[in-house]
Design a protein around this motif. Sequence first.
Motif, short mmCIF file in Angstrom:
data_model
loop_
_atom_site.label_atom_id
_atom_site.label_comp_id
_atom_site.label_asym_id
_atom_site.label_seq_id
_atom_site.Cartn_x
_atom_site.Cartn_y
_atom_site.Cartn_z
N MET A 23 -43.11 48.66 10.35
CA MET A 23 -43.64 47.59 11.02
C MET A 23 -44.84 47.38 11.44
SD MET A 23 -41.24 48.84 15.09
CE MET A 23 -41.55 47.56 15.20
N ALA A 24 -44.92 45.92 10.00
CA ALA A 24 -46.37 45.80 9.99
C ALA A 24 -46.90 44.94 10.52
CB ALA A 24 -46.25 46.05 8.05
N MET A 25 -48.56 45.10 10.87
CA MET A 25 -48.77 44.49 11.80
C MET A 25 -49.24 43.36 11.17
SD MET A 25 -48.75 45.71 16.11
CE MET A 25 -47.32 46.22 16.53
N ASN A 26 -50.00 44.09 10.09
CA ASN A 26 -51.70 43.25 9.21
C ASN A 26 -50.85 43.48 7.72
OD1 ASN A 26 -52.24 45.57 9.16
ND2 ASN A 26 -54.33 45.20 10.07
N GLU A 27 -51.36 42.04 7.11
CA GLU A 27 -51.72 42.17 5.35
C GLU A 27 -51.76 43.60 4.68
OE1 GLU A 27 -52.49 39.12 3.06
OE2 GLU A 27 -52.65 40.36 1.39
N LEU A 83 -45.50 49.24 2.12
CA LEU A 83 -44.53 48.92 1.18
C LEU A 83 -43.58 49.29 0.34
CD1 LEU A 83 -42.37 46.00 1.39
CD2 LEU A 83 -44.82 45.36 -0.04
N PRO A 84 -43.91 50.17 -0.62
CA PRO A 84 -44.02 51.24 -1.46
C PRO A 84 -42.45 52.28 -1.15
CG PRO A 84 -45.90 50.26 -2.32
CD PRO A 84 -46.04 50.13 -1.24
N ALA A 85 -43.25 52.28 -0.36
CA ALA A 85 -42.63 53.88 0.19
C ALA A 85 -41.57 53.34 0.72
CB ALA A 85 -43.50 54.59 1.57
N VAL A 86 -41.08 51.80 2.05
CA VAL A 86 -39.49 51.94 2.26
C VAL A 86 -38.49 52.05 1.46
CG1 VAL A 86 -38.56 50.13 4.23
CG2 VAL A 86 -40.86 50.81 3.82
N GLU A 87 -37.21 52.70 2.15
CA GLU A 87 -36.35 53.63 1.77
C GLU A 87 -35.76 52.61 0.78
OE1 GLU A 87 -34.13 57.56 2.62
OE2 GLU A 87 -33.51 55.89 3.65
N PRO A 88 -34.75 52.23 0.17
CA PRO A 88 -34.03 50.52 0.07
C PRO A 88 -32.85 51.65 0.79
CG PRO A 88 -34.15 52.54 -1.90
CD PRO A 88 -35.30 53.43 -0.74
N GLY A 89 -32.99 49.46 1.40
CA GLY A 89 -32.20 49.33 2.50
C GLY A 89 -32.22 49.15 3.85
N GLY A 90 -34.32 49.59 3.74
CA GLY A 90 -34.33 49.83 4.87
C GLY A 90 -34.65 48.62 5.70
N TRP A 91 -35.80 47.85 6.38
CA TRP A 91 -36.12 46.85 7.23
C TRP A 91 -37.53 47.38 7.14
CZ3 TRP A 91 -32.85 43.52 9.76
CH2 TRP A 91 -31.40 44.14 10.30
N ILE A 92 -38.27 45.68 7.19
CA ILE A 92 -39.65 45.51 7.17
C ILE A 92 -40.43 44.42 8.17
CG2 ILE A 92 -41.48 45.84 6.19
CD1 ILE A 92 -40.42 46.21 3.26
N PHE A 93 -41.00 44.98 9.48
CA PHE A 93 -40.95 43.43 9.96
C PHE A 93 -42.39 43.47 9.52
CE2 PHE A 93 -37.40 46.18 11.51
CZ PHE A 93 -36.08 44.85 12.35
N LEU A 133 -44.22 36.48 4.13
CA LEU A 133 -45.23 37.21 3.51
C LEU A 133 -46.22 36.66 2.14
CD1 LEU A 133 -41.84 39.07 1.93
CD2 LEU A 133 -43.02 40.09 3.02
N PRO A 134 -47.08 38.24 2.28
CA PRO A 134 -48.07 37.64 0.78
C PRO A 134 -47.73 37.84 0.08
CG PRO A 134 -48.38 39.64 2.34
CD PRO A 134 -47.26 39.21 2.90
N GLU A 135 -48.92 36.78 -1.02
CA GLU A 135 -48.66 36.80 -2.24
C GLU A 135 -48.11 38.66 -3.34
OE1 GLU A 135 -50.00 34.69 -6.63
OE2 GLU A 135 -50.27 34.50 -4.67
N GLY A 136 -46.83 38.53 -3.56
CA GLY A 136 -46.85 40.17 -3.86
C GLY A 136 -46.08 40.82 -3.42
N ALA A 137 -46.02 40.92 -2.38
CA ALA A 137 -45.45 41.76 -1.49
C ALA A 137 -44.18 41.91 -0.99
CB ALA A 137 -46.40 42.06 -0.51
#
Lengths: 90, 479, 363
Positions: B369-373, B380-390, B396-400
């Motif tokens: 749950m990211a409240m800023n860029e 972002l890189p640490a999130v497990e495949p299949g995971g959720w990103i809020f 989404l910013p460029e490259g993210a």
Amino acid sequence: MSDIARPDKGSVAINADECKGCGLCVISCALGVLRQSDSLNRFGYHPAVYAGHGCNGCGLCFYACPEPGAIAVYKRAAAPRATQPELVAA
Amino acid sequence: MSEFDILHQRAKCFYDSFERKAELQHQTHYCPGCGHGIAHKLIAQAIDELGIQDRTILVSPVGCSVFAYYYFDVGNVQVAHGRAPAVATAMKRALPHGVVLSYQGDGDLAAIGTAEILHAANRGEPITVFFLNNAIYGMTGGQMAPTTPLGEKTTTTPFGRNPWTEGYPLHVSEVLSSLEAPVYIERVALGNNKMIQQAAKAVRKAIANQVQGLGFSLVEILSPCPTIWKMEPADAQKWVREELTKVYPLGVFRDKTKEAQPRPAPVPAPSLDELPKIFSAKEGRPPALAPAAPCRRTVDLRVKVAGFGGQGVLMLGQVLAEAGLDAGLEVSWLPSYGPEMRSGTSHCHVRLSNHEIDSPLVSRPNVLMAMNEPSLRKFLPAVEPGGWIFYNGTSLPEGAMRTDVTFIVQPFIALADRIGDTRAGNMVMLGAMLEATGLLESEWVASALARLSKSERWLDLNRRAIEFGREVIHREVSI
Amino acid sequence: MPKQLIKGNEAVVRGAILAGCRAFYAYPITPASEISEAAAYYMPQAGGAFLQAESETAAVNMLYGAASAGVRCMTSSSGPGISLMQEGISYLAGSELPCVIADIMRGGPGLGNIAPEQGDYMQVVKGGGHGCYHTLVLAPDSVQEMCDLTTLAFELADQYRNPVFVLADSFIGQMMEPVEFPERAILPPPPSWAVRATAETRKNLITSIYLDPDALERHVRKLAAKYERAEAEVVRFEQVETGDADLVLVGYGIAARILKAVVRLARAEGLRVGLMRPITLYPFPKEQIGDLARTASAFLAVELSTGKMVEDVRLAVNGRKPVEFYGRAGGSVPSAEEVLGVIRNIAERYSLVRGQSPEVAHV
């Protein structure tokens, strides 16, 4: 020295084994009835001694003495008797 | 002896024989003509006169009087150098009926223990302090004391105390008298019969004050040290009388005995049965409820919440963890901790699981749950495949970008303005997360909110924010 | 009583009060200040004393006073403050006074930082003060243990008449987990040796000075016998999957929590890895680690330091098996994946067996 004919108002007892010979009691006594003995006690101090008469029981020597029990001061009881006490004076 | 009554003799609160002493058990360890013995005698006499032998605790310092407990037949505590006022403070607070006496020399009180005496005095601790000032370090063999007069030669001021290098004699009574709290401060001397009589009065008064429950009392006693001063006892007494009193004028520096009030008694302790209740009433929060319907799903939620300080990152995580607790799950909440709590980035780790949680650190989140860029880019890189990103943003910013996770991108904080307060943006985001993942029932979240919200107003706002967040992901929302 | 989600630092205070602690003296320091704050809130309500001391030096001497009065007492601090308390801790041990000290470790040396570290190990476990003494040291790895081990610390302190540390770090102190508190509060009677301003206790003396060398030696030997007894009676530890472990991880506090995750990840890869978590750091579970040295091929100590507890592991293993070390310091905390990488490397170097042990079935 006070008048021997009149009974003393007080008396002082010095425990020579507790005395370190500092002499503060001697200078505290306005009546001059205390002095330091010429002889040594068993710890090598010249203990204070009471002249045996002339004490008025003011107690100043008691407060001048740094040792808890080296000096005791007495005052004449309400109904005085004729004789002087036999005080321990080594 | 019968025609004479005893007038002055060994105080009752002195031991008859000093059995704690290894040898010479009928006399003190003090040198001939030492002022400590006289001071002891004055204190002992006051204890006898006040009838407080059983209630008295003597705190002995480091210095020549370290062995005061050889002599006084009272409760005895020997303490570290300079710390007697701290020890006495705690003893008095533990035993308010006790009469706690702190006996300290000039090195103990006026050098190493300056902080302790100053603060004990400033708190108005209802203790009695005897400060023996002989202007020298006696026990350690004649080094300079903070109270050594200018020009005096000691083993550590071989050319005489020089104010340019050693400073000036420290006037403890004057310093302490500048404080508000002390009740009684007097300086006396053991310089002749009259001075000793005055000292006796001061000592008695300082103890009597404590017996009456009044505050801090201190008697500074100018005291001879013939051995280290290299003087005959009579000369040492004279030096106290004629020289020390010039540096340290005698007198009463503080006397509020008449108007001082006793310290109010503490609130009575609750019974042991009642005691655990003190923990449930904090800030009026309702206690946690046992979960009515525990969560039956398999849950292994590893959440990282990250954002700027002030965005409600920690609170979001806490509501999630509390809701998990109400769901009957194992939970943990771990804040990133540091100066960033007040500014910059902040994040927390939250875990909810059916099983015991091994590590509360979330290094491979399945929900970010990211409240800023910066937070998005960082985690972002640490999130497990299949995971959720809020992500709190319009896009989404460029490259993210990753294709193996699900993104929910909404301007959650800006959206919170629609329900009246952008400060509830964190709860809007939480609502979206709860709805998207379908993990927790509303009732669990509601009871968590009830415990954590600061006020009814906040509770209402948070509830609405979460509901709004749940709706947000079902419809296109434009700002 | 339902579980409550609570911070480690607050759990310490609740556990302490329920265990009869009625005196709290401390100087604020991050990351231990919540302990003071909770004590300031609860202690007066419990009829106890709370005071924010002028320094850690004063605080530890206030413990000396409260303990002398026979009151269960505690303080809390972090590295720099614990350093300042060492004089007082030596006096407490020398005078055989019970008390509890919570050290919520932060980064050092010097001012360091306020992030988690385990750099206080030596000054706490080995005794940072002067003289021949020990402190007993308990190392919680969860918020529940912050409560439970604080309670135990008071029992041990009284039992051995000695200061007892609860040694945690800023993660354990700051994190929240559900805790079940004891339903009943206790308040043991004051010990007979205390100085309590009564006729019965008037002859009591609290002191640490023994001028005569023979007398001091007798005293120090008495303390030593006490520590020997503690070594036989007090050791606590937790073992996770050590039964068939080829590689035994050793770690305490937050490091142990990470290592529990590491064991799970390593086992999933077929590496026979277990965890030995000392709960008492003094006395250290040296016999138990010695036993593991018979069956395991290697050890890996993991700490948030540059290597302190590892010395105790090496003493316990006593050269029988290799002891590796992995540490992070300065507030950096290794991830489970990072430690797993270290383990893979060790497994290769020592040709550790992959695959399940036939004797031990994992459910």
